[in-house]
Motif scaffolding. Structure first.
Motif, PDB file in Angstrom:
ATOM      1  N   TYR A 309      37.344 -29.542 -12.010  1.00 14.39           N
ATOM      2  CA  TYR A 309      37.959 -30.417 -12.654  1.00 14.39           C
ATOM      3  C   TYR A 309      39.370 -30.208 -12.277  1.00 14.39           C
ATOM      4  N   LYS A 310      39.886 -28.927 -12.390  1.00 13.00           N
ATOM      5  CA  LYS A 310      41.315 -28.447 -12.033  1.00 13.00           C
ATOM      6  C   LYS A 310      41.883 -28.149 -10.916  1.00 13.00           C
ATOM      7  N   GLU A 311      41.038 -27.536  -9.881  1.00 12.90           N
ATOM      8  CA  GLU A 311      41.357 -27.187  -8.719  1.00 12.90           C
ATOM      9  C   GLU A 311      40.967 -27.610  -7.565  1.00 12.90           C
ATOM     10  N   THR A 312      39.877 -28.564  -7.533  1.00 14.55           N
ATOM     11  CA  THR A 312      39.492 -29.188  -6.206  1.00 14.55           C
ATOM     12  C   THR A 312      39.909 -30.496  -6.105  1.00 14.55           C
ATOM     13  N   ASP A 313      39.544 -30.812  -4.778  1.00 11.06           N
ATOM     14  CA  ASP A 313      39.626 -32.351  -4.448  1.00 11.06           C
ATOM     15  C   ASP A 313      38.323 -33.107  -4.376  1.00 11.06           C
ATOM     16  N   PHE A 314      37.193 -32.397  -4.699  1.00  8.38           N
ATOM     17  CA  PHE A 314      36.137 -33.088  -4.781  1.00  8.38           C
ATOM     18  C   PHE A 314      35.294 -33.395  -6.125  1.00  8.38           C
ATOM     19  N   PHE A 315      36.296 -33.248  -7.122  1.00  2.00           N
ATOM     20  CA  PHE A 315      35.819 -33.539  -8.677  1.00  2.00           C
ATOM     21  C   PHE A 315      35.170 -34.739  -8.896  1.00  2.00           C
ATOM     22  N   GLU A 316      35.644 -35.949  -8.142  1.00  2.00           N
ATOM     23  CA  GLU A 316      35.277 -37.330  -8.495  1.00  2.00           C
ATOM     24  C   GLU A 316      33.746 -37.427  -7.756  1.00  2.00           C
ATOM     25  N   ILE A 317      33.770 -36.743  -6.601  1.00  3.26           N
ATOM     26  CA  ILE A 317      32.481 -36.975  -5.882  1.00  3.26           C
ATOM     27  C   ILE A 317      31.427 -36.118  -6.608  1.00  3.26           C
ATOM     28  N   PHE A 318      31.811 -34.888  -7.354  1.00  3.95           N
ATOM     29  CA  PHE A 318      30.955 -34.235  -7.979  1.00  3.95           C
ATOM     30  C   PHE A 318      30.482 -34.868  -9.483  1.00  3.95           C
ATOM     31  N   LYS A 319      31.510 -35.503 -10.067  1.00  3.60           N
ATOM     32  CA  LYS A 319      31.429 -36.053 -11.207  1.00  3.60           C
ATOM     33  C   LYS A 319      30.218 -37.235 -11.119  1.00  3.60           C
ATOM     34  N   GLU A 320      30.404 -38.067  -9.975  1.00  3.33           N
ATOM     35  CA  GLU A 320      29.823 -39.364 -10.203  1.00  3.33           C
ATOM     36  C   GLU A 320      28.444 -39.057  -9.782  1.00  3.33           C
ATOM     37  N   ALA A 321      27.922 -37.670  -9.071  1.00  3.16           N
ATOM     38  CA  ALA A 321      26.662 -37.240  -8.748  1.00  3.16           C
ATOM     39  C   ALA A 321      25.753 -36.840  -9.950  1.00  3.16           C
ATOM     40  N   LEU A 322      26.621 -36.459 -11.176  1.00  5.29           N
ATOM     41  CA  LEU A 322      26.006 -36.142 -12.219  1.00  5.29           C
ATOM     42  C   LEU A 322      25.294 -37.164 -13.225  1.00  5.29           C
ATOM     43  N   PRO A 323      23.937 -36.778 -13.685  1.00  8.95           N
ATOM     44  CA  PRO A 323      23.720 -37.724 -14.850  1.00  8.95           C
ATOM     45  C   PRO A 323      24.508 -38.275 -15.774  1.00  8.95           C
ATOM     46  N   ILE A 324      24.391 -39.469 -16.112  1.00 11.39           N
ATOM     47  CA  ILE A 324      25.510 -39.909 -17.230  1.00 11.39           C
ATOM     48  C   ILE A 324      24.635 -40.345 -18.480  1.00 11.39           C
ATOM     49  N   SER A 325      25.134 -39.921 -19.482  1.00 15.55           N
ATOM     50  CA  SER A 325      24.446 -40.199 -20.935  1.00 15.55           C
ATOM     51  C   SER A 325      23.995 -41.827 -21.057  1.00 15.55           C
ATOM     52  N   GLY A 326      22.855 -42.016 -21.563  1.00 17.78           N
ATOM     53  CA  GLY A 326      22.375 -43.236 -21.684  1.00 17.78           C
ATOM     54  C   GLY A 326      22.360 -44.247 -20.625  1.00 17.78           C
ATOM     55  N   VAL A 327      22.744 -43.680 -19.140  1.00 13.30           N
ATOM     56  CA  VAL A 327      22.995 -44.579 -18.096  1.00 13.30           C
ATOM     57  C   VAL A 327      21.974 -44.398 -17.032  1.00 13.30           C
ATOM     58  N   ASP A 328      21.839 -43.060 -16.442  1.00 11.42           N
ATOM     59  CA  ASP A 328      20.723 -42.793 -15.515  1.00 11.42           C
ATOM     60  C   ASP A 328      20.531 -41.349 -15.482  1.00 11.42           C
ATOM     61  N   GLY A 329      19.782 -41.076 -14.509  1.00  8.52           N
ATOM     62  CA  GLY A 329      19.455 -39.727 -14.247  1.00  8.52           C
ATOM     63  C   GLY A 329      18.589 -39.066 -15.302  1.00  8.52           C
ATOM     64  N   THR A 330      18.784 -37.708 -15.385  1.00  6.67           N
ATOM     65  CA  THR A 330      18.013 -36.956 -16.476  1.00  6.67           C
ATOM     66  C   THR A 330      18.651 -37.166 -17.846  1.00  6.67           C
ATOM     67  N   LEU A 331      19.676 -37.947 -17.982  1.00  6.79           N
ATOM     68  CA  LEU A 331      20.457 -38.351 -19.320  1.00  6.79           C
ATOM     69  C   LEU A 331      20.281 -39.800 -19.439  1.00  6.79           C
ATOM     70  N   LYS A 332      19.372 -40.481 -18.788  1.00  6.06           N
ATOM     71  CA  LYS A 332      19.123 -41.960 -18.965  1.00  6.06           C
ATOM     72  C   LYS A 332      18.836 -42.215 -20.439  1.00  6.06           C
ATOM     73  N   ASN A 333      17.936 -41.539 -20.959  1.00  2.00           N
ATOM     74  CA  ASN A 333      17.400 -41.864 -22.331  1.00  2.00           C
ATOM     75  C   ASN A 333      18.144 -41.063 -23.426  1.00  2.00           C
ATOM     76  N   ARG A 334      19.220 -40.340 -23.218  1.00  3.67           N
ATOM     77  CA  ARG A 334      19.636 -39.599 -24.116  1.00  3.67           C
ATOM     78  C   ARG A 334      21.141 -40.177 -24.631  1.00  3.67           C
ATOM     79  N   MET A 335      21.270 -39.861 -25.942  1.00  2.00           N
ATOM     80  CA  MET A 335      22.648 -40.283 -26.608  1.00  2.00           C
ATOM     81  C   MET A 335      23.037 -41.765 -26.405  1.00  2.00           C
ATOM     82  N   LYS A 336      21.966 -42.422 -26.277  1.00  6.41           N
ATOM     83  CA  LYS A 336      21.826 -44.220 -26.415  1.00  6.41           C
ATOM     84  C   LYS A 336      22.486 -44.520 -27.754  1.00  6.41           C
TER      85      LYS A 336
END
Length: 399
Positions: A309-336
């Motif tokens: 988050y603090k020291e790289t230039d690839f944070f946005e690429i990494f962040k957008e590749a992660l599952p998002i709560s209630g939206v997609d990936g392995t978090l799709k059905n969590r915290m809805k």
């Protein structure tokens, strides 16, 4: 007078923040200690406010736990740091010798007076459609026959097909075959290649084997995928094949044959050591987290999230590749339907008895929280319940 008023305001704000943090800690203690499963399962947790640069909550954050698939965050971050998002994973066809025209059976035929080579670099997504693309590229050279042999260059990694510490009875997509030449998740690459050549009418006069690609071989056709292309599937769906492929790409930095897993892991170790941790404080032996030998702490995982988050230039690429709560990936059905829906970007992890979660929580007030939660000793059939506990903690942090 103005200066005194300023310092008074700072003091009041700091005092109020400290009081809110104490209240938060009390509430999280209550959520955790009153949860029935916590009488059996263990929990290591650390929550850090990257905006206020404040530790919000911690419990056994220095104790070792199995990271399961949160291991993939270390693999992907190391690859992004050392290889870059545009790094290409290539599957290539080469030829040795020249293409000469001959009269054969009354017809003019273009013959490759040498051998055909396939160089595999462990593209985890390589499919039959990709093989067709390669064959079309080869067809553009108007080769009608191959006078020599067909070889597979398998030197990109060691010859082991399973990871260190993987369960012997774990089969299927969860336990992939680790080969430099994978086709539709199988090791049937050369069989389908020769069949494809025959379907195109390209005669094969030699045999099929494996050897090391000669330096003078000429590139004839190639399929390439970038690291950034495969990253979302690796993290969002937690695909073990993709993670192991990404790990072994690090071996290509040394330009050696039959790279050992330990050498690839050494790049991950270098990153973790740069965060201030020694190899005595953790252990990682694969890229996917399938191994039961992997051990790490929530403190190390939060340090990784902070570094990204603090020291790289690839944070946005990494962040957008992660599952998002209630939206997609392995978090799709969590915290809805909660304050945390759409605000948690995190990697899940699960093995028998182990459930982990690490990543980022983007609160409505603009604060970015970094967290790691690791539960071990979870009884069989209680995975949903322990995930509910993790979700309850994140929902409270989001409020």
């Amino acid at each position: 007078m103005k200066k005194a008023l300023f310092f008074l305001m700072i003091f009041c704000a700091t005092h109020l923040q400290a009081q809110e943090n104490r209240t938060l800690r009390t509430e999280l203690d209550s959520i955790i200690n009153n949860y029935p499963l916590m009488q059996q399962a263990s929990l290591g947790i650390m929550v850090y406010d990257a905006t206020a640069e404040t530790l919000l909550y911690n419990m056994d954050e220095k104790k070792l736990h199995r990271p399961a698939s949160t291991t993939k965050t270390f693999t992907c971050a190391t690859a992004l740091k050392n290889l870059g998002p545009d790094y290409g994973i290539r599957t290539s066809i080469y030829g040795t010798g020249k293409i000469h025209s001959h009269h054969i059976d009354g017809q003019r035929k273009n013959v490759l007076e040498g051998d055909l080579w396939v160089k595999g670099n462990f593209d985890p997504a390589f499919s039959s459609a990709d093989l067709d693309t390669l064959l079309m590229g080869l067809q553009a050279h108007h080769i009608d026959s191959i006078a020599g042999n067909i070889y597979a260059d398998m030197t990109m990694k060691n010859r082991t097909l399973a990871g260190y510490g993987w369960c012997w009875d774990d089969t299927g997509d969860d336990s992939p075959l680790l080969s430099p030449l994978v086709l539709d998740k199988d090791t049937c690459f050369m069989t389908k290649l020769t069949r494809g050549l025959e379907n195109l009418g390209i005669g094969i006069n030699g045999t099929v084997g494996d050897s090391i690609l000669p330096h003078d071989a000429q590139l004839l056709a190639e399929k390439c995928r970038t690291l950034q292309e495969i990253l979302p599937h690796c993290l969002k769906t937690s695909d073990n094949r993709y993670a192991e492929s990404i790990l072994y790409q690090l071996g290509n930095l040394n330009d050696t044959n039959y790279d050992k897993t330990e050498m690839c892991i050494s790049f991950v170790n270098q990153l973790i050591e740069s965060l201030g941790f020694s190899e005595q404080e953790y252990r990682l032996v694969d890229g996917s987290g399938l191994s039961f030998y992997n051990m790490i702490t929530p403190e190390v995982e939060v340090a990784l999230m902070k570094y990204i988050y603090k020291e790289t230039d690839f944070f946005e690429i990494f962040k957008e590749a992660l599952p998002i709560s209630g939206v997609d990936g392995t978090l799709k059905n969590r915290m809805k339907g909660t304050k945390a829906e759409g605000r948690v970007y995190a990697k899940t992890g699960s093995l028998t008895g182990t459930y982990a979660l690490t990543g980022y929580l983007f609160r409505e007030d603009g604060h970015v929280l970094l967290f790691s939660m690791m539960n071990d000793g979870v009884p069989a059939g209680k995975g949903t319940e322990i995930r509910n506990l993790q979700d309850a903690i994140l929902v409270r942090l989001a409020e």
